[in-house]
Design an enzyme around this catalytic site. Structure first.
Site, short mmCIF file in Angstrom:
data_model
loop_
_atom_site.label_atom_id
_atom_site.label_comp_id
_atom_site.label_asym_id
_atom_site.label_seq_id
_atom_site.Cartn_x
_atom_site.Cartn_y
_atom_site.Cartn_z
N GLU A 91 -31.65 -9.05 24.79
CA GLU A 91 -30.24 -8.82 24.49
C GLU A 91 -29.47 -8.28 25.69
O GLU A 91 -28.25 -8.47 25.78
CB GLU A 91 -30.11 -7.84 23.30
CG GLU A 91 -30.73 -8.32 22.00
CD GLU A 91 -30.03 -9.53 21.41
OE1 GLU A 91 -28.83 -9.73 21.68
OE2 GLU A 91 -30.69 -10.31 20.68
N GLU A 113 -21.40 -6.36 25.85
CA GLU A 113 -21.39 -7.82 25.73
C GLU A 113 -20.58 -8.43 26.86
O GLU A 113 -19.50 -7.94 27.22
CB GLU A 113 -20.79 -8.20 24.38
CG GLU A 113 -20.87 -9.68 24.05
CD GLU A 113 -20.46 -9.97 22.63
OE1 GLU A 113 -20.17 -11.15 22.35
OE2 GLU A 113 -20.41 -9.02 21.81
#
Length: 267
Positions: A91, A113
């Site tokens: 991730e 992100e």
């Protein structure tokens, strides 16, 4: 001192050793040096998360989740640590195919992100979005959406719904959000912890969907809708690559069923 007088001391040491195994102390399985080797380039100058994801923050956070890395025999415990760090490394990866030391030495490089993510705010009566706040991916598990920030914050006693960027500014809280996701079942999905600890037994529906115990179903829990049941794909391969590297460093076997290529996603 006679052997007879030593026996009670040996027994006491044995009892204390067994107690330590159940005390939530995972530091005996993953030392600071090993953590640094596993996440070898997380503090590289090109990594946005440089200096953020520390060993001390990781160990402190695990103490709030006593079952993590302390359930089952030593091999099971090691595999759970490897699985958690592998999934979160995927991730947060900063690796690429020809990266120094290979792509799987670049976990925990990202903090937020990438790109221009949306707000990830959806209508939810229990966990309404705070004005002006965005719930894009942050931290090891890249926790997203108000309906995850809210309950995660409640569980770890931090108002993440109103202060979501705490996940990107407080390393202990950041790790805690990932561990909350890891240890919390979201029906019909089991928790990642239950799978890693060997506690999950597939239902008839799971069996019909090809979901079997092993690392692959953890990937299904985390991102099955996009990655599972689609045959071989780079995303799942990347998750497996991190896992194998970490298992090798922990000196433990991989177990079975590492991919989810033929598993249907959870409903």
């Amino acid at each position: 001192m006679s052997f007879a007088s030593l026996v009670p001391l040996l027994l006491l040491a044995s009892v204390l050793g067994a107690a330590a195994q159940q005390s939530g102390d995972i530091g005996s399985l993953i030392s600071r040096d090993l953590f640094n080797e596993m996440l070898k380039h997380r503090n590289d100058g090109n990594c946005p998360a440089k200096g953020f994801y520390t060993y001390d923050a990781f160990i402190t956070a695990t103490k709030s989740f006593g079952g993590f890395g302390t359930t089952g025999d030593t091999d099971t415990r090691k595999r759970e640590i490897a699985a958690f760090l592998a999934q979160t490394s995927h991730e947060t990866t900063g690796g690429w195919a020809s990266a120094p030391d290979g792509p799987y030495a670049w976990g925990y490089c990202q903090l937020r992100e990438q790109g221009n993510p949306p707000d990830y705010c959806v209508a939810n009566q229990q966990w309404p979005c705070a004005p002006g706040k965005k719930y894009y991916g942050r931290g090891p598990i890249q926790i997203s959406y108000n309906y995850n920030y809210g309950p995660a914050g409640k569980a770890i006693n931090s108002d993440l719904l109103n202060n979501p960027d705490t996940v990107a500014t407080d390393p202990v809280i950041s790790f805690k959000t990932a561990l909350w996701f890891w240890t919390t079942p979201q029906s019909p999905k089991p928790s990642c912890h239950a799978v890693a600890a060997g506690q999950w037994q597939p239902s008839a529906a799971d069996t019909a969907a090809g979901r079997v115990p092993g690392y692959g179903v953890i990937t299904n829990i985390i991102n099955g809708g996009l990655e599972c049941g689609k045959g071989s794909n780079p995303q799942v391969q990347d998750r497996i690559g991190f896992y194998k590297r970490y298992c090798d460093l922990l000196k433990v076997g991989y177990g079975n069923n590492l991919d989810c290529y033929t598993q249907k996603p959870f409903a």
